[in-house]
Design an enzyme around this catalytic site. Structure first.
Site, mmCIF file in Angstrom:
data_model
loop_
_atom_site.group_PDB
_atom_site.id
_atom_site.type_symbol
_atom_site.label_atom_id
_atom_site.label_comp_id
_atom_site.label_asym_id
_atom_site.label_seq_id
_atom_site.Cartn_x
_atom_site.Cartn_y
_atom_site.Cartn_z
ATOM 1 N N ARG A 180 -10.135 0.512 8.218
ATOM 2 C CA ARG A 180 -9.562 -0.815 8.469
ATOM 3 C C ARG A 180 -10.561 -1.752 9.137
ATOM 4 O O ARG A 180 -10.211 -2.898 9.441
ATOM 5 C CB ARG A 180 -8.378 -0.619 9.413
ATOM 6 N N LYS A 186 0.835 -1.213 0.000
ATOM 7 C CA LYS A 186 0.000 0.000 0.000
ATOM 8 C C LYS A 186 0.866 1.258 0.000
ATOM 9 O O LYS A 186 0.684 2.159 -0.809
ATOM 10 C CB LYS A 186 -0.932 0.030 1.229
ATOM 11 N N ARG A 199 12.229 -4.951 5.168
ATOM 12 C CA ARG A 199 11.736 -3.570 5.037
ATOM 13 C C ARG A 199 12.414 -2.606 6.016
ATOM 14 O O ARG A 199 12.613 -2.899 7.174
ATOM 15 C CB ARG A 199 10.223 -3.535 5.277
ATOM 16 N N ARG A 237 10.634 -1.016 11.662
ATOM 17 C CA ARG A 237 9.420 -0.837 12.444
ATOM 18 C C ARG A 237 9.353 -1.882 13.550
ATOM 19 O O ARG A 237 9.648 -3.059 13.302
ATOM 20 C CB ARG A 237 8.191 -0.964 11.528
ATOM 21 N N ARG A 244 -0.793 -9.255 12.962
ATOM 22 C CA ARG A 244 -1.382 -8.221 12.089
ATOM 23 C C ARG A 244 -2.151 -8.857 10.934
ATOM 24 O O ARG A 244 -3.209 -8.380 10.542
ATOM 25 C CB ARG A 244 -0.279 -7.292 11.556
HETATM 26 P P1 AP5 Z 1 4.738 -1.646 1.965
HETATM 27 O O1 AP5 Z 1 4.511 -0.741 0.792
HETATM 28 O O2 AP5 Z 1 5.430 -1.090 3.150
HETATM 29 O O3 AP5 Z 1 3.373 -2.375 2.386
HETATM 30 P P2 AP5 Z 1 2.123 -1.834 3.177
HETATM 31 O O4 AP5 Z 1 0.926 -2.481 2.525
HETATM 32 O O5 AP5 Z 1 2.146 -0.352 3.285
HETATM 33 O O6 AP5 Z 1 2.376 -2.561 4.558
HETATM 34 P P3 AP5 Z 1 2.257 -2.034 6.035
HETATM 35 O O7 AP5 Z 1 2.983 -3.030 6.892
HETATM 36 O O8 AP5 Z 1 2.641 -0.608 6.131
HETATM 37 O O9 AP5 Z 1 0.720 -2.179 6.245
HETATM 38 P P4 AP5 Z 1 -0.020 -2.235 7.591
HETATM 39 O O10 AP5 Z 1 -1.388 -2.052 7.081
HETATM 40 O O11 AP5 Z 1 0.205 -3.443 8.406
HETATM 41 O O12 AP5 Z 1 0.657 -1.099 8.479
HETATM 42 P P5 AP5 Z 1 0.291 0.407 8.769
HETATM 43 O O13 AP5 Z 1 1.537 1.176 8.809
HETATM 44 O O14 AP5 Z 1 -0.814 0.874 7.888
HETATM 45 O O15 AP5 Z 1 5.515 -2.898 1.412
HETATM 46 C C1 AP5 Z 1 5.923 -3.912 2.305
HETATM 47 C C2 AP5 Z 1 7.325 -4.354 2.020
HETATM 48 O O16 AP5 Z 1 7.314 -4.978 0.752
HETATM 49 C C3 AP5 Z 1 8.349 -3.203 1.886
HETATM 50 O O17 AP5 Z 1 9.587 -3.646 2.357
HETATM 51 C C4 AP5 Z 1 8.396 -2.940 0.403
HETATM 52 O O18 AP5 Z 1 9.630 -2.359 -0.017
HETATM 53 C C5 AP5 Z 1 8.256 -4.352 -0.094
HETATM 54 N N1 AP5 Z 1 7.755 -4.406 -1.414
HETATM 55 C C6 AP5 Z 1 6.810 -3.623 -1.967
HETATM 56 N N2 AP5 Z 1 6.653 -3.984 -3.257
HETATM 57 C C7 AP5 Z 1 7.522 -5.029 -3.464
HETATM 58 C C8 AP5 Z 1 7.827 -5.846 -4.583
HETATM 59 N N3 AP5 Z 1 7.269 -5.631 -5.762
HETATM 60 N N4 AP5 Z 1 8.713 -6.836 -4.435
HETATM 61 C C9 AP5 Z 1 9.348 -7.038 -3.279
HETATM 62 N N5 AP5 Z 1 9.125 -6.302 -2.182
HETATM 63 C C10 AP5 Z 1 8.213 -5.310 -2.294
HETATM 64 O O19 AP5 Z 1 -0.312 0.322 10.260
HETATM 65 C C11 AP5 Z 1 0.517 0.001 11.362
HETATM 66 C C12 AP5 Z 1 -0.310 -0.119 12.630
HETATM 67 O O20 AP5 Z 1 -0.979 1.135 12.932
HETATM 68 C C13 AP5 Z 1 -1.457 -1.130 12.591
HETATM 69 O O21 AP5 Z 1 -0.998 -2.430 12.843
HETATM 70 C C14 AP5 Z 1 -2.370 -0.565 13.683
HETATM 71 O O22 AP5 Z 1 -1.891 -0.897 14.955
HETATM 72 C C15 AP5 Z 1 -2.267 0.934 13.502
HETATM 73 N N6 AP5 Z 1 -3.276 1.476 12.578
HETATM 74 C C16 AP5 Z 1 -3.025 2.064 11.376
HETATM 75 N N7 AP5 Z 1 -4.166 2.425 10.784
HETATM 76 C C17 AP5 Z 1 -5.158 2.064 11.621
HETATM 77 C C18 AP5 Z 1 -6.575 2.145 11.561
HETATM 78 N N8 AP5 Z 1 -7.193 2.669 10.491
HETATM 79 N N9 AP5 Z 1 -7.309 1.673 12.584
HETATM 80 C C19 AP5 Z 1 -6.718 1.139 13.665
HETATM 81 N N10 AP5 Z 1 -5.383 1.019 13.804
HETATM 82 C C20 AP5 Z 1 -4.612 1.467 12.782
HETATM 83 MG MG MG Z 2 2.426 1.005 4.887
#
Ligand code: AP5
Ligand code: MG
Length: 314
Positions: free
Chosen positions: A123, A49, A162, A195, A206
């Site tokens: 979410r 994402k 990552r 992270r 997660r």
């Molecule tokens: P990346 O682009 O970082 O993936 P992502 O989908 O953004 O993954 P996240 O881990 O950020 O999602 P998340 O939803 O768990 O965490 P968030 O920060 O939103 O890509 C992942 C990896 O793959 C990277 O290393 C990238 O380089 C690699 N990659 C990408 N493309 C690739 C490819 N083609 N080939 C190889 N590698 C590749 O949320 C964190 C926490 O915040 C949650 O757990 C929760 O506690 C809280 N939170 C956030 N939003 C809410 C909400 N709305 N409600 C409640 N709690 C919330």
């Molecule tokens: Mg992210």
């Protein structure tokens, strides 16, 4: 009789002109409303994402808001929200829906006429309903939901590699997308960090959380996409007490983009956005700070209050 005092006859061009101009104006407003991109990018943790959002924002005139990035900055800055979020995020659990809407809503209100993409929000179905109600009230409904469909097996391998640049949310991957200098951000030269929720045990939680609470949102959006709604014109947009403000017909679009790598997914996402929103402007200059989350946090840090700025340090 003075003909200037008489209302124009219905067959006169004078009678028709003001009405047709008004109609044209309404049609133009509707057209420009329908050409604004309000996108939710949806997917499992690690689906890409953040990576794909960065590419969209780098290429097009779009502002992004990532709730994960926002929360990580709140945590780093030891704000009230950050203190509440720290343990929950570290454990891979979700923050309460109402709190998340509060964090997001005020930012979105300032973006009525902008193209935007939300990463990480909503979410839960509860967050989806709160967001819909809020956007409907503003007369700015969601236009597109993109579901990133990436297999679990691919995702698990990515997370251990990552690294992130906390202030901007820029994401690197030791094998897929390494920084120019290992351990440092390409744009600012600042150090990258790991992270705390990117370890196998928390990541598994997660993913479980995703299937339990977030995946049902797709059913929710699928049903929304099937029943077009009418969006009332918000009171603040009605300029005259006798102005007729007809509700606008609106249909949400839900698309699934599948692939095992973002390089495979990106051209599909790019084509979808370009074909659906042909008026979306491409950027003419490279921007460094590209997410709304970093702009907002940067303002809060410098005590600039509720406003926002986009793409500082272009
Ligand atoms: P990346 O682009 O970082 O993936 P992502 O989908 O953004 O993954 P996240 O881990 O950020 O999602 P998340 O939803 O768990 O965490 P968030 O920060 O939103 O890509 C992942 C990896 O793959 C990277 O290393 C990238 O380089 C690699 N990659 C990408 N493309 C690739 C490819 N083609 N080939 C190889 N590698 C590749 O949320 C964190 C926490 O915040 C949650 O757990 C929760 O506690 C809280 N939170 C956030 N939003 C809410 C909400 N709305 N409600 C409640 N709690 C919330
Ligand atoms: Mg992210």
């Amino acid at each position: 009789m003075n003909s200037f005092r008489q209302p124009p006859c219905e067959c006169s061009p004078l009678f028709l002109l003001p009405f047709s101009l008004k109609t044209l104006r309404v049609a133009q407003d509707r057209d420009s409303e329908n050409s604004i991109l309000r996108l939710v990018i949806f997917g499992k943790p690690g689906a890409g994402k953040g990576t794909l959002t960065s590419r969209l924002v780098k290429k097009y005139d779009i502002v992004s808001l990532s709730t994960g990035d926002l929360l990580r900055q709140h945590i780093a800055d030891r704000t009230q929200v950050g203190l509440e979020a720290e343990e929950i995020v570290a454990q891979g659990n979700l923050l309460p829906d109402e709190l998340m809407l509060k964090i997001v809503a005020s930012k979105l209100d300032a973006l009525r006429t902008k193209n935007w993409v939300l990463d990480g929000f909503p979410r839960t179905v509860g967050q989806g309903e709160l967001l819909d109600a809020h956007l409907k009230k503003q007369g700015t409904p969601l236009s597109l939901v993109v579901n990133l469909n990436v297999p679990d097996s691919v995702i698990l391998n990515r997370i251990s590699d990552r690294f992130v640049h906390l202030p901007s949310g820029r994401v690197y991957n030791a094998s897929f997308n390494p920084p120019q200098v290992a351990g440092f951000d390409d744009e600012t030269g600042e150090p990258l960090t790991k992270r705390p929720d990117d370890n196998p045990e928390i990541f598994a939680r997660r993913l479980k959380q995703f299937y339990a609470s977030t995946a049902p949102l797709i059913e929710y959006y699928a049903s929304q996409a099937q029943k077009p709604t009418r969006i009332p014109v918000p009171a603040q947009r009605v300029q005259h007490p006798h102005q007729l403000a007809f509700p606008r017909r609106h249909a949400l679009q839900l698309e699934t983009v599948s692939g095992t790598t973002s390089d495979e997914i990106w051209p599909k996402l790019d084509a979808l956005v370009r074909n659906t929103y042909p008026k979306l402007k491409e950027r003419t200059e490279t921007i460094r700070r590209h997410s709304l989350s970093d702009a907002v946090i940067s303002q809060e840090r410098h005590g600039c209050g509720g406003g926002m700025q986009q793409s500082r340090g272009r």
